[in-house]
Scaffold this motif. Structure first.
Motif, mmCIF file in Angstrom:
data_model
loop_
_atom_site.group_PDB
_atom_site.id
_atom_site.type_symbol
_atom_site.label_atom_id
_atom_site.label_comp_id
_atom_site.label_asym_id
_atom_site.label_seq_id
_atom_site.Cartn_x
_atom_site.Cartn_y
_atom_site.Cartn_z
ATOM 1 N N THR A 79 0.848 -1.184 0.000
ATOM 2 C CA THR A 79 0.000 0.000 0.000
ATOM 3 C C THR A 79 0.892 1.246 0.000
ATOM 4 O OG1 THR A 79 -0.109 -0.098 2.412
ATOM 5 C CG2 THR A 79 -1.894 -1.163 1.186
ATOM 6 N N CYS A 80 0.306 2.382 -0.330
ATOM 7 C CA CYS A 80 1.082 3.620 -0.473
ATOM 8 C C CYS A 80 0.787 4.569 0.678
ATOM 9 C CB CYS A 80 0.740 4.290 -1.802
ATOM 10 S SG CYS A 80 1.605 5.858 -2.070
ATOM 11 N N GLY A 81 1.852 5.136 1.251
ATOM 12 C CA GLY A 81 1.685 6.081 2.347
ATOM 13 C C GLY A 81 1.709 7.524 1.908
ATOM 14 N N TYR A 82 1.785 7.763 0.589
ATOM 15 C CA TYR A 82 1.908 9.135 0.102
ATOM 16 C C TYR A 82 0.593 9.730 -0.387
ATOM 17 C CZ TYR A 82 6.888 8.073 0.195
ATOM 18 O OH TYR A 82 8.150 7.710 0.592
ATOM 19 N N CYS A 83 -0.309 8.890 -0.878
ATOM 20 C CA CYS A 83 -1.544 9.432 -1.455
ATOM 21 C C CYS A 83 -2.791 9.068 -0.654
ATOM 22 C CB CYS A 83 -1.707 8.977 -2.906
ATOM 23 S SG CYS A 83 -1.779 7.188 -3.120
ATOM 24 N N SER A 107 -2.911 3.824 1.398
ATOM 25 C CA SER A 107 -3.910 3.534 0.373
ATOM 26 C C SER A 107 -4.586 2.199 0.664
ATOM 27 C CB SER A 107 -3.252 3.507 -1.009
ATOM 28 O OG SER A 107 -2.277 2.476 -1.075
ATOM 29 N N SER A 108 -5.793 2.052 0.190
ATOM 30 C CA SER A 108 -6.546 0.820 0.462
ATOM 31 C C SER A 108 -6.047 -0.347 -0.390
ATOM 32 C CB SER A 108 -8.038 1.052 0.207
ATOM 33 O OG SER A 108 -8.248 1.534 -1.118
ATOM 34 N N ASN A 109 -5.436 -0.053 -1.541
ATOM 35 C CA ASN A 109 -4.937 -1.099 -2.430
ATOM 36 C C ASN A 109 -3.416 -1.053 -2.525
ATOM 37 O OD1 ASN A 109 -7.597 -1.931 -3.169
ATOM 38 N ND2 ASN A 109 -7.710 -0.202 -4.588
ATOM 39 N N GLU A 110 -2.831 -2.141 -2.969
ATOM 40 C CA GLU A 110 -1.383 -2.212 -3.143
ATOM 41 C C GLU A 110 -1.017 -1.560 -4.476
ATOM 42 O OE1 GLU A 110 0.006 -6.211 -2.629
ATOM 43 O OE2 GLU A 110 -0.177 -6.108 -0.440
ATOM 44 N N SER A 141 3.987 2.505 -10.080
ATOM 45 C CA SER A 141 3.518 3.030 -8.801
ATOM 46 C C SER A 141 2.602 4.235 -8.962
ATOM 47 C CB SER A 141 4.711 3.411 -7.917
ATOM 48 O OG SER A 141 5.472 2.262 -7.569
ATOM 49 N N CYS A 142 1.695 4.373 -8.010
ATOM 50 C CA CYS A 142 0.744 5.495 -8.049
ATOM 51 C C CYS A 142 1.449 6.820 -7.782
ATOM 52 C CB CYS A 142 -0.365 5.275 -7.013
ATOM 53 S SG CYS A 142 0.242 5.015 -5.325
ATOM 54 N N CYS A 143 2.492 6.809 -6.956
ATOM 55 C CA CYS A 143 3.246 8.020 -6.601
ATOM 56 C C CYS A 143 4.719 7.776 -6.902
ATOM 57 C CB CYS A 143 3.055 8.363 -5.128
ATOM 58 S SG CYS A 143 1.339 8.693 -4.656
#
Length: 388
Positions: free
Chosen positions: A16-20, A27-30, A71-73
């Motif tokens: 999961t992401c801790g930035y967005c 984040s709720s998803n990986e 990655s998302c971020c």
């Protein structure tokens, strides 16, 4: 004596992401992907420096290379040119305000506001257009330190700066909790989390090659250290300006290879990480070729694309969706013959064999991890680390 770098290769992964996510949440998803990882038993400082410049970072002994494309971020490696760095007006004001507080005191200042001072002022330094006297970072940064105050002067507060090995203490842990809570809204941290993140280290201390004895306040060795700031005996957090000054002072003392300050990752979509862009001139590493580009030139692409490639802008991607895994990793047999793995250790002697001759190579899962790690390290760096 040459330091041998040793580590266990790990393959791709996601988390999961801790930035967005919402403040203090993930984040709720990986949606945060890694190309490869490495559990480091020990690393030379030079090898770790090369890893940083290929997009790697570490948390304790765990080293990892983010997959920016998926990655998302995306996390871009950023470095500051410490020799060319000139503090902005707002950064100079921050230093001068701090020095004035220590030397003369201000009842309006509180420990909370001093901690927030670790982040740049939102004013942008436009309050005054008057010319100021010539500013020297390496001089001004030490003005209020107790070891630099002339004997005939007195200070309202006692400000001490020391450098010590990365060890655990309740005092450090308490400050870490305060910082995580106030800056990152993160309230779920244990002493073991702190140790794993900021205390444990695979780096082997090595002498800094000064041509002559450096000033007493400069470090004599490369390695893992904590720079400690105490105000009237209480441990506090301060800005990265002091790290920039430290790099410049080490260079000025004769360690001429220390020209940059590695500032971790720059995440353009994350407000609490964008402050790093206010340290100029800064450069981002291209996520594919790992060559450096001025941050100011990268911003238009970062604004337009989720994933921005600077050498090959045609590879940039819009939209939040994960494009999926790329083509299978391919590594030449010639390179694999030069990547070594520990075969045995007896009496302090390490015997090594080519990685493709080891028992791990026969296991499909292990082979994928090895190939991913070698690919993320690159040809030359993968030959400088002995796998286990």
């Amino acid at each position: 004596m040459t330091v041998i770098s040793i580590g266990m290769p790990l393959g791709p992964g996601s988390s999961t992401c801790g930035y967005c996510g919402p403040p203090g949440e993930r984040s709720s998803n990986e949606t945060n992907f890694k190309k490869a990882g490495l559990i480091a038993s020990q690393l030379s400082c030079e090898v770790y420096q090369k890893m940083i410049y290929r997009g790697w970072r570490r948390s304790g002994t765990y080293c990892y290379a983010p997959d920016l494309r998926r990655s998302c971020c995306p996390q871009y490696t950023i470095r500051l040119d410490a020799i060319a760095f000139k503090p902005s007006r707002s950064q100079r004001k921050l230093i001068n305000r701090w020095n004035h507080f220590v030397m003369q005191g201000h009842k309006s200042e509180t420990s909370d506001s001093l901690l927030r001072g670790a982040l740049p002022s939102k004013s942008g330094g436009n309050a005054s257009k008057r010319d100021t006297p010539k500013f020297s970072l390496s001089t001004s940064i030490h003005t209020a330190e107790s070891d630099f105050i002339p004997p005939n002067e007195t200070a309202h507060h006692k400000f001490e700066v020391t450098l010590e090995p990365s060890t655990y203490s309740e005092e450090k842990y308490a400050l870490y909790l305060l910082y995580q809570r106030q800056i990152h809204h993160d309230t779920n941290n244990t002493p073991e989390d702190f140790k794993s993140f900021l205390v444990k280290s695979p780096l082997i201390n090595e002498p800094i090659p000064y041509p002559a004895s450096p000033p007493d306040h400069l470090p004599s060795r490369y390695g893992s250290f904590h720079q400690m700031y105490r105000l009237d005996g209480e441990l506090i957090a301060l800005s990265a300006l002091r790290e920039a000054s430290l790099a410049r002072e080490i260079y000025d003392a004769g360690a001429i290879t220390v020209t940059s300050l590695a500032m971790g990752f720059y995440i353009h979509s994350c407000p609490k990480m964008k402050y790093k862009g206010e340290y100029s001139p800064s450069y981002l590493a291209d996520p594919e070729k790992f060559t450096w580009f001025p941050l100011v030139d990268c911003v238009p692409q970062l604004e337009k694309f989720r994933y921005a490639a600077f050498v090959h802008p045609e590879h940039s991607l819009e939209g939040p969706q994960d494009p999926g895994e790329g083509p299978p990793v391919r590594v030449s047999e010639e390179l694999l013959n030069e990547v070594m793995v520990i075969y045995s250790m007896q009496g302090g002697t390490i015997s090594v064999i080519p990685i493709n001759s080891s028992h791990r190579w026969n296991d499909e899962y292990d082979r994928e991890e090895i190939l991913s790690c070698v690919d993320a390290l690159g040809d030359e760096l993968s030959k400088e680390i002995i796998f286990r």
